[in-house]
Write a protein that holds these residues in place. Structure first.
Motif, PDB file in Angstrom:
ATOM      1  N   CYS B 134      51.070-107.148 -23.180  1.00 58.50           N
ATOM      2  CA  CYS B 134      51.488-107.867 -24.424  1.00 58.50           C
ATOM      3  C   CYS B 134      52.994-106.498 -24.231  1.00 58.50           C
ATOM      4  O   CYS B 134      54.142-106.226 -25.844  1.00 58.50           O
ATOM      5  CB  CYS B 134      51.213-107.923 -25.702  1.00 58.50           C
ATOM      6  N   GLY B 135      52.463-105.453 -23.670  1.00 64.39           N
ATOM      7  CA  GLY B 135      53.095-104.314 -24.078  1.00 64.39           C
ATOM      8  C   GLY B 135      52.960-103.908 -25.668  1.00 64.39           C
ATOM      9  O   GLY B 135      54.310-103.194 -26.179  1.00 64.39           O
ATOM     10  N   ILE B 136      52.312-103.605 -26.852  1.00 64.81           N
ATOM     11  CA  ILE B 136      51.582-103.176 -27.753  1.00 64.81           C
ATOM     12  C   ILE B 136      50.772-101.555 -27.026  1.00 64.81           C
ATOM     13  O   ILE B 136      50.470-101.326 -26.772  1.00 64.81           O
ATOM     14  CB  ILE B 136      50.138-103.625 -28.226  1.00 64.81           C
ATOM     15  N   THR B 137      51.148-100.430 -28.426  1.00 62.08           N
ATOM     16  CA  THR B 137      50.697 -99.222 -28.785  1.00 62.08           C
ATOM     17  C   THR B 137      49.883 -99.394 -29.746  1.00 62.08           C
ATOM     18  O   THR B 137      50.854 -99.718 -31.399  1.00 62.08           O
ATOM     19  CB  THR B 137      51.638 -98.393 -27.611  1.00 62.08           C
ATOM     20  N   ALA B 138      48.816 -99.210 -29.834  1.00 63.25           N
ATOM     21  CA  ALA B 138      48.028 -99.092 -30.681  1.00 63.25           C
ATOM     22  C   ALA B 138      48.273 -97.521 -31.133  1.00 63.25           C
ATOM     23  O   ALA B 138      48.509 -96.480 -30.898  1.00 63.25           O
ATOM     24  CB  ALA B 138      46.042 -99.063 -30.521  1.00 63.25           C
ATOM     25  N   PRO B 139      47.876 -97.724 -32.941  1.00 67.79           N
ATOM     26  CA  PRO B 139      48.560 -96.253 -33.248  1.00 67.79           C
ATOM     27  C   PRO B 139      46.977 -95.405 -32.714  1.00 67.79           C
ATOM     28  O   PRO B 139      46.187 -96.065 -32.551  1.00 67.79           O
ATOM     29  CB  PRO B 139      48.633 -96.769 -34.925  1.00 67.79           C
ATOM     30  N   VAL B 204      44.181-106.234 -31.435  1.00 66.53           N
ATOM     31  CA  VAL B 204      45.468-106.715 -30.556  1.00 66.53           C
ATOM     32  C   VAL B 204      45.797-105.403 -31.532  1.00 66.53           C
ATOM     33  O   VAL B 204      46.085-106.064 -32.196  1.00 66.53           O
ATOM     34  CB  VAL B 204      45.348-107.626 -30.045  1.00 66.53           C
ATOM     35  N   GLY B 205      46.349-104.616 -31.035  1.00 63.67           N
ATOM     36  CA  GLY B 205      47.133-103.601 -31.638  1.00 63.67           C
ATOM     37  C   GLY B 205      46.256-102.802 -33.265  1.00 63.67           C
ATOM     38  O   GLY B 205      47.172-102.248 -33.766  1.00 63.67           O
ATOM     39  N   GLY B 206      44.918-102.312 -32.847  1.00 70.74           N
ATOM     40  CA  GLY B 206      44.235-101.110 -33.986  1.00 70.74           C
ATOM     41  C   GLY B 206      42.736-102.093 -33.577  1.00 70.74           C
ATOM     42  O   GLY B 206      42.220-102.278 -33.110  1.00 70.74           O
TER      43      GLY B 206
END
Lengths: 167, 439
Positions: B134-139, B204-206
């Motif tokens: 999905c092109g998400i970058t976790a912090p 997802v995302g963190g």
């Protein structure tokens, strides 16, 4: 051997000079570039070249998954993620398609021994027959299970050894 | 007068059977044992005498040394293994079919049950694959928390492996020692995630919740103790003659065979292949740490033992560095289209509630037609997820590439030609978990 990581177009170029029309054009879509094998009968020799050619050296089959595309023609297929592990480090995905009516794909268990059980799994869950496989039996489901569970049109059997299956 | 020893003792009459009758009786028994789930049957019964033929022995599915429900059918000639055929599927729970009817977050608790020694790694593997799709970058803080938890999970998995492996080889003490430390690890997970065993903490995302000061301090204190304990155990085993003679030179696999058969992780490094996804294809925060990748050339059980033991020490180093570098900030992407909203938003704002509902009900929707294969270095080896998306919240196809499934394939290669007693050690040394092999 000097490691030389090839890009997907370079890998495709090497394969297409050897095998011409047996392979499709490169599908460069990130994150998983792939090549489709058009002429299935050539697949074992392509696989062997991919493993042995000093420029390619795909010595590792990371993953092998059966897929049901569920279109009108009843297309099934496999996606095989190959990798040159410890030598060049490049990766490539190979796709091969067949249909529910003509469900045969040549086996590459002789080329990559990992493929042995992975092909058995694809046979078990999708009903793809890998011709030339040394021991093509079901692996996860019981031997006398009916149908291929991961096909999209799969209906679970009513009874299994006197046990009601649908819940 | 010498007294006969049998005088005054009533002896039982010997069975009066002639040879033919005896052979017929044997055949009868063996016919009754023809069922495929019996334990012993003669392989070629010309005269039906098990002592003069090769024998088929069913090891498992319920055998204490098969680490779950693995069944290995062995053809034996005396004590030598002629053929070994592993049979899988006794723990098949149709994970991949279940995944097709679930959103990615709904599927996460199922991944806990794949390799149940290290649930956190499995959660992370799924999340990283979905994030990449999905092109998400976790912090950064979230990736550090994941890294810490994954390394703790690795220690936990290796500890269980060490305990059971040494127990398979005949020593029970180490098992009790390692389980003491695993208890501490469960406490860590309890503090970090709220669950001791099946954590489902990644999102997802963190991640679901931040690491507390208390938890970080507990890990730091525990690591100090753990390093001492690790040295103690190595003192028990590293030069222990009984242990070494039991495992050295047993179940050898060469470099080429190991790659060809699909070994990964510690098993592969035990065969002399210098490859570690954490170092060679860095994901999460591994590129920020200094650590060694232990590689041993021998390819036998002892090499795999040393690789795993040294990996635990390296994991300790990684966790220490990660705790020191731990960045500040959010632990989840602050975008309701990509990740769950914060709980206080859900409770106090309408938008938050709607986003939470949408994320739970519809789930993340990767672009239609996208595919990905993403693998991480789980404790057992390369754990990969192949995901095909059709644009809905449910994966069209989700394939789990589990390391145990691939390493178990090597069992015939490792055991054939060896002794039957070494089968147990061979199974132990490749560290399979049937939860992920059978899916």
């Amino acid at each position: 051997m000097q490691p030389q990581k090839l890009t997907p177009p370079e890998i495709h170029a090497i394969l297409s000079t050897e095998f011409g029309d047996a392979i499709s054009a490169l599908d460069a879509a990130e994150p998983m570039p792939s090549i489709t094998i058009v002429d299935k009968a050539q697949w074992p020799s392509i696989a062997y070249l991919m493993r042995e050619d000093p420029r390619l050296k795909f010595n590792y089959m990371a993953c092998h998954s059966g897929v049901d595309y569920n279109d009108a023609a009843g297309t099934l297929g496999t996606v095989q993620n190959l990798e040159s592990l410890g030598i060049h480090g490049h990766k490539m995905a190979i796709k091969i398609k067949c249909t529910k009516a003509e469900n045969e794909i040549p086996s590459v268990a002789e080329v990559w021994r990992t493929a042995d059980w992975h092909e058995r799994e694809a046979y078990d869950l999708f009903g793809i027959v890998f011709t030339g496989h040394p021991d093509l039996r079901r692996i996860l489901c019981p031997e006398d299970w009916e149908g291929f569970p991961l096909r999209k049109d799969y209906k679970v059997q009513e009874m299994y050894h006197g046990i009601k299956v649908p819940y | 007068m010498t007294k006969n020893i049998s005088d005054g003792v009533e002896t039982l009459p010997l069975p009066q059977l002639d040879e033919e009758e005896r052979a017929a009786k044997r055949k009868e028994i063996y016919a009754a044992l023809e069922d495929r789930d019996v334990t012993v049957q003669p392989a070629t019964d010309d005269n039906g005498d098990p002592l003069e033929n090769s024998m088929v022995l069913n090891m498992g599915p319920q055998h204490p040394a098969t680490h779950g429900v693995l069944r290995v059918v062995l053809k034996l000639d005396g004590e030598t293994v002629e053929r070994a055929v592993p049979e899988l599927g006794y723990l098949h729970r149709s994970m991949e079919k279940l995944a097709e009817n679930k959103t990615f977050h709904e599927f996460m608790p199922y991944t806990d049950r794949l390799d149940y020694m290290s649930p956190y790694s499995n959660n992370t593997a799924l999340c990283l694959a979905v994030e990449k799709l999905c092109g998400i970058t976790a912090p950064p803080r979230a990736t550090y928390i994941r890294t810490i938890a994954c390394e703790i999970a690795r220690i936990s998995s290796h500890l269980l492996w060490m305990g059971t492996m040494v127990m398979d080889a005949g020593a029970i003490t180490v098992f009790l020692y390692t389980f003491q430390e695993r208890e501490k690890i469960y406490d860590v997970f309890d503090m970090l995630t709220g669950a001791r065993f099946t954590v489902s903490h990644c999102r997802v995302g963190g991640v679901a919740s931040d690491i507390s000061e208390e938890c970080a301090n507990y890990i730091k204190d525990w690591l100090k103790v753990f390093k001492k304990k690790l040295a103690e155990w190595r003192g028990l085993l590293d030069r222990n003659r009984i242990w070494i003679e039991r495992v050295e030179g047993v179940a050898v696999i060469s470099k080429e065979d190991a790659i060809g058969i699909g070994f990964s992780g510690p098993n592969l490094r035990g065969s002399g292949v210098d490859f570690d996804l954490r170092r060679d294809v860095p994901y999460m925060a591994y590129q920020n740490f200094e650590f060694n990748v232990p590689v041993y050339e021998n390819g036998d059980c002892l090499a795999r033992y040393f690789v795993r033991l040294e990996e635990m020490a390296e994991s300790v180093r990684i966790i220490e560095q990660a705790l020191k570098q731990l960045p500040k900030g959010d632990v989840r992407v602050d975008d309701a289209k990509q990740s769950f909203p914060w709980k206080h938003e859900v409770y106090h704002s309408m938008e938050g509630l709607i986003h939470d509902f949408m994320m739970t009900d519809t789930g993340l929707q990767p672009p239609a037609g996208t595919e990905i294969y993403h693998a991480i270095e789980a404790p057992k080896g390369e754990l990969g997820f192949f995901i095909q998306s059709d644009g809905t919240g449910h994966p069209w196809r989700l394939k789990i590439r589990s390391p145990s499934f691939c390493s178990l394939q090597a069992l015939p290669h490792l055991t054939e030609g060896g002794m039957i007693a070494d089968v147990v050690v061979a199974i132990g040394s490749i560290d399979p978990v049937m939860g992920e092999a059978d899916k």
